[in-house]
Design a protein around this motif. Structure first.
Motif, mmCIF file in Angstrom:
data_model
loop_
_atom_site.group_PDB
_atom_site.id
_atom_site.type_symbol
_atom_site.label_atom_id
_atom_site.label_comp_id
_atom_site.label_asym_id
_atom_site.label_seq_id
_atom_site.Cartn_x
_atom_site.Cartn_y
_atom_site.Cartn_z
ATOM 1 N N TYR A 6 -87.745 -47.997 2.151
ATOM 2 C CA TYR A 6 -87.497 -47.818 3.587
ATOM 3 C C TYR A 6 -86.179 -48.493 4.002
ATOM 4 O O TYR A 6 -85.392 -47.927 4.756
ATOM 5 C CB TYR A 6 -88.656 -48.369 4.418
ATOM 6 N N ALA A 7 -85.945 -49.694 3.500
ATOM 7 C CA ALA A 7 -84.712 -50.415 3.850
ATOM 8 C C ALA A 7 -83.472 -49.664 3.369
ATOM 9 O O ALA A 7 -82.440 -49.669 4.049
ATOM 10 C CB ALA A 7 -84.741 -51.817 3.245
ATOM 11 N N ASN A 8 -83.577 -49.001 2.233
ATOM 12 C CA ASN A 8 -82.423 -48.288 1.672
ATOM 13 C C ASN A 8 -82.199 -46.903 2.273
ATOM 14 O O ASN A 8 -81.059 -46.450 2.360
ATOM 15 C CB ASN A 8 -82.570 -48.157 0.155
ATOM 16 N N THR A 9 -83.293 -46.216 2.642
ATOM 17 C CA THR A 9 -83.153 -44.819 3.065
ATOM 18 C C THR A 9 -83.628 -44.543 4.487
ATOM 19 O O THR A 9 -83.423 -43.438 4.985
ATOM 20 C CB THR A 9 -83.946 -43.893 2.125
ATOM 21 N N LYS A 10 -84.297 -45.500 5.095
ATOM 22 C CA LYS A 10 -84.926 -45.324 6.417
ATOM 23 C C LYS A 10 -86.007 -44.230 6.386
ATOM 24 O O LYS A 10 -86.337 -43.655 7.405
ATOM 25 C CB LYS A 10 -83.888 -45.013 7.508
ATOM 26 N N GLU A 11 -86.523 -43.946 5.192
ATOM 27 C CA GLU A 11 -87.624 -42.996 5.029
ATOM 28 C C GLU A 11 -88.865 -43.759 4.599
ATOM 29 O O GLU A 11 -88.821 -44.524 3.643
ATOM 30 C CB GLU A 11 -87.301 -41.955 3.958
ATOM 31 N N TRP A 12 -89.964 -43.539 5.305
ATOM 32 C CA TRP A 12 -91.223 -44.194 4.977
ATOM 33 C C TRP A 12 -91.945 -43.334 3.942
ATOM 34 O O TRP A 12 -92.335 -42.212 4.222
ATOM 35 C CB TRP A 12 -92.062 -44.362 6.240
#
Length: 155
Positions: free
Chosen positions: A24-30
Protein backbone atom coordinates in the motif's frame (compact mmCIF):
# COMPACT_ATOMS: atom_id res chain seq x y z
CA UNK A 1 7.23 -27.88 21.38
CA UNK A 2 9.70 -27.28 18.54
CA UNK A 3 10.86 -23.72 19.13
CA UNK A 4 12.94 -23.64 15.93
CA UNK A 5 9.92 -24.52 13.79
CA UNK A 6 7.68 -22.07 15.63
CA UNK A 7 10.29 -19.35 15.17
CA UNK A 8 10.49 -19.98 11.41
CA UNK A 9 6.69 -19.99 11.07
CA UNK A 10 6.37 -16.75 13.05
CA UNK A 11 8.93 -15.17 10.72
CA UNK A 12 6.99 -16.33 7.64
CA UNK A 13 3.77 -14.95 9.12
CA UNK A 14 5.37 -11.63 10.04
CA UNK A 15 6.72 -11.18 6.51
CA UNK A 16 3.35 -12.02 4.97
CA UNK A 17 1.60 -9.53 7.27
CA UNK A 18 4.09 -6.80 6.36
CA UNK A 19 3.50 -7.26 2.62
CA UNK A 20 0.07 -5.61 2.73
CA UNK A 21 1.07 -2.24 4.27
CA UNK A 22 4.34 -2.14 2.31
CA UNK A 23 2.44 -2.76 -0.94
CA UNK A 24 0.00 0.00 0.00
CA UNK A 25 2.81 2.44 0.88
CA UNK A 26 4.50 1.80 -2.48
CA UNK A 27 1.48 1.73 -4.79
CA UNK A 28 -1.44 3.27 -2.85
CA UNK A 29 -3.36 0.08 -3.75
CA UNK A 30 -4.91 -1.97 -0.97
CA UNK A 31 -4.27 -5.64 -1.81
CA UNK A 32 -5.20 -7.95 1.08
CA UNK A 33 -4.51 -10.95 -1.18
CA UNK A 34 -0.80 -10.26 -0.52
CA UNK A 35 -1.37 -11.97 2.85
CA UNK A 36 -1.33 -15.35 1.12
CA UNK A 37 0.41 -14.60 -2.18
CA UNK A 38 3.96 -15.13 -3.34
CA UNK A 39 6.41 -12.41 -4.26
CA UNK A 40 6.60 -8.92 -2.83
CA UNK A 41 8.42 -7.14 -0.02
CA UNK A 42 9.70 -8.73 2.20
CA UNK A 43 10.28 -12.32 1.11
CA UNK A 44 8.53 -14.62 3.56
CA UNK A 45 10.56 -17.59 2.32
CA UNK A 46 13.78 -15.75 3.13
CA UNK A 47 12.39 -14.61 6.45
CA UNK A 48 11.54 -18.16 7.49
CA UNK A 49 14.87 -19.73 6.58
CA UNK A 50 16.89 -16.84 8.02
CA UNK A 51 14.94 -17.11 11.28
CA UNK A 52 15.64 -20.83 11.40
CA UNK A 53 19.36 -20.34 10.69
CA UNK A 54 19.85 -17.53 13.20
CA UNK A 55 17.88 -19.36 15.89
CA UNK A 56 19.93 -22.50 15.25
CA UNK A 57 23.22 -20.59 15.31
CA UNK A 58 22.45 -18.97 18.67
CA UNK A 59 20.95 -22.11 20.22
CA UNK A 60 23.44 -24.75 19.02
CA UNK A 61 26.43 -22.81 17.64
CA UNK A 62 27.75 -22.25 14.16
CA UNK A 63 29.97 -25.34 14.13
CA UNK A 64 27.07 -27.79 14.41
CA UNK A 65 25.36 -29.94 11.80
CA UNK A 66 22.05 -28.27 12.74
CA UNK A 67 23.38 -24.87 11.70
CA UNK A 68 24.95 -26.30 8.53
CA UNK A 69 21.62 -27.81 7.48
CA UNK A 70 19.66 -24.63 8.26
CA UNK A 71 22.21 -22.49 6.41
CA UNK A 72 22.26 -24.65 3.29
CA UNK A 73 18.46 -24.72 3.24
CA UNK A 74 18.48 -20.92 3.50
CA UNK A 75 20.99 -20.48 0.69
CA UNK A 76 19.00 -22.75 -1.62
CA UNK A 77 15.66 -21.11 -0.83
CA UNK A 78 16.99 -17.56 -1.25
CA UNK A 79 18.81 -18.43 -4.48
CA UNK A 80 15.63 -20.01 -5.83
CA UNK A 81 13.52 -16.98 -4.87
CA UNK A 82 15.89 -14.49 -6.51
CA UNK A 83 16.73 -16.44 -9.61
CA UNK A 84 14.64 -19.39 -10.72
CA UNK A 85 11.22 -18.25 -9.47
CA UNK A 86 11.84 -14.61 -10.46
CA UNK A 87 12.79 -15.66 -13.99
CA UNK A 88 9.71 -17.89 -14.19
CA UNK A 89 7.64 -14.81 -13.29
CA UNK A 90 9.33 -12.79 -16.03
CA UNK A 91 8.59 -15.54 -18.56
CA UNK A 92 4.97 -15.58 -17.38
CA UNK A 93 4.74 -11.85 -18.21
CA UNK A 94 5.95 -12.53 -21.74
CA UNK A 95 3.55 -15.45 -22.21
CA UNK A 96 0.68 -13.31 -20.94
CA UNK A 97 1.52 -10.69 -23.57
CA UNK A 98 1.64 -13.21 -26.43
CA UNK A 99 -2.08 -12.95 -27.24
CA UNK A 100 -1.83 -9.21 -27.78
CA UNK A 101 1.35 -9.62 -29.83
CA UNK A 102 -0.20 -12.29 -32.05
CA UNK A 103 -3.27 -10.14 -32.63
CA UNK A 104 -1.12 -7.12 -33.50
CA UNK A 105 0.92 -9.17 -35.97
CA UNK A 106 -2.27 -10.51 -37.56
CA UNK A 107 -3.70 -7.02 -37.95
CA UNK A 108 -6.38 -7.56 -35.32
CA UNK A 109 -7.55 -10.75 -37.05
CA UNK A 110 -5.61 -13.63 -35.48
CA UNK A 111 -7.47 -16.32 -37.41
CA UNK A 112 -9.14 -19.55 -36.39
CA UNK A 113 -6.01 -21.14 -34.96
CA UNK A 114 -5.50 -18.50 -32.25
CA UNK A 115 -7.64 -18.63 -29.12
CA UNK A 116 -7.02 -15.96 -26.49
CA UNK A 117 -5.99 -17.38 -23.09
CA UNK A 118 -8.80 -17.14 -20.55
CA UNK A 119 -6.51 -16.97 -17.52
CA UNK A 120 -3.22 -15.20 -17.18
CA UNK A 121 -0.21 -16.92 -15.66
CA UNK A 122 0.85 -15.68 -12.24
CA UNK A 123 3.61 -13.13 -12.78
CA UNK A 124 4.65 -12.42 -9.18
CA UNK A 125 6.48 -15.65 -8.39
CA UNK A 126 9.91 -14.64 -7.19
CA UNK A 127 11.73 -11.76 -5.57
CA UNK A 128 14.08 -8.95 -6.33
CA UNK A 129 17.34 -9.08 -4.34
CA UNK A 130 16.17 -6.25 -2.02
CA UNK A 131 13.03 -8.23 -1.13
CA UNK A 132 15.12 -11.29 -0.27
CA UNK A 133 17.54 -9.19 1.78
CA UNK A 134 14.70 -7.52 3.70
CA UNK A 135 13.15 -10.92 4.42
CA UNK A 136 16.51 -12.27 5.59
CA UNK A 137 17.07 -9.32 7.94
CA UNK A 138 13.55 -9.62 9.36
CA UNK A 139 13.96 -13.37 9.82
CA UNK A 140 17.40 -13.10 11.40
CA UNK A 141 16.03 -10.60 13.92
CA UNK A 142 13.07 -12.85 14.77
CA UNK A 143 15.35 -15.89 15.05
CA UNK A 144 17.74 -14.05 17.33
CA UNK A 145 14.90 -12.74 19.49
CA UNK A 146 13.46 -16.24 19.82
CA UNK A 147 16.81 -17.79 20.76
CA UNK A 148 17.49 -15.07 23.32
CA UNK A 149 13.99 -15.51 24.77
CA UNK A 150 14.63 -19.25 25.19
CA UNK A 151 17.99 -18.57 26.88
CA UNK A 152 16.35 -16.04 29.19
CA UNK A 153 13.57 -18.44 30.07
CA UNK A 154 10.74 -16.48 28.42
CA UNK A 155 9.68 -19.37 26.22
Amino acid sequence: MNQALITALVAVGAAQLLKVPIQYANTKEWKPDKLVGTGGMPSSHSSGVAALASYTALKYGIRTPEFAIASMLGIIVMYDAMNIRRHAGEIAMQVNDLDVDVEKLAGGQPGIYHVRRKEKLKESLGHQPAEVAAGAILGAAIGAASALAVKSGYS
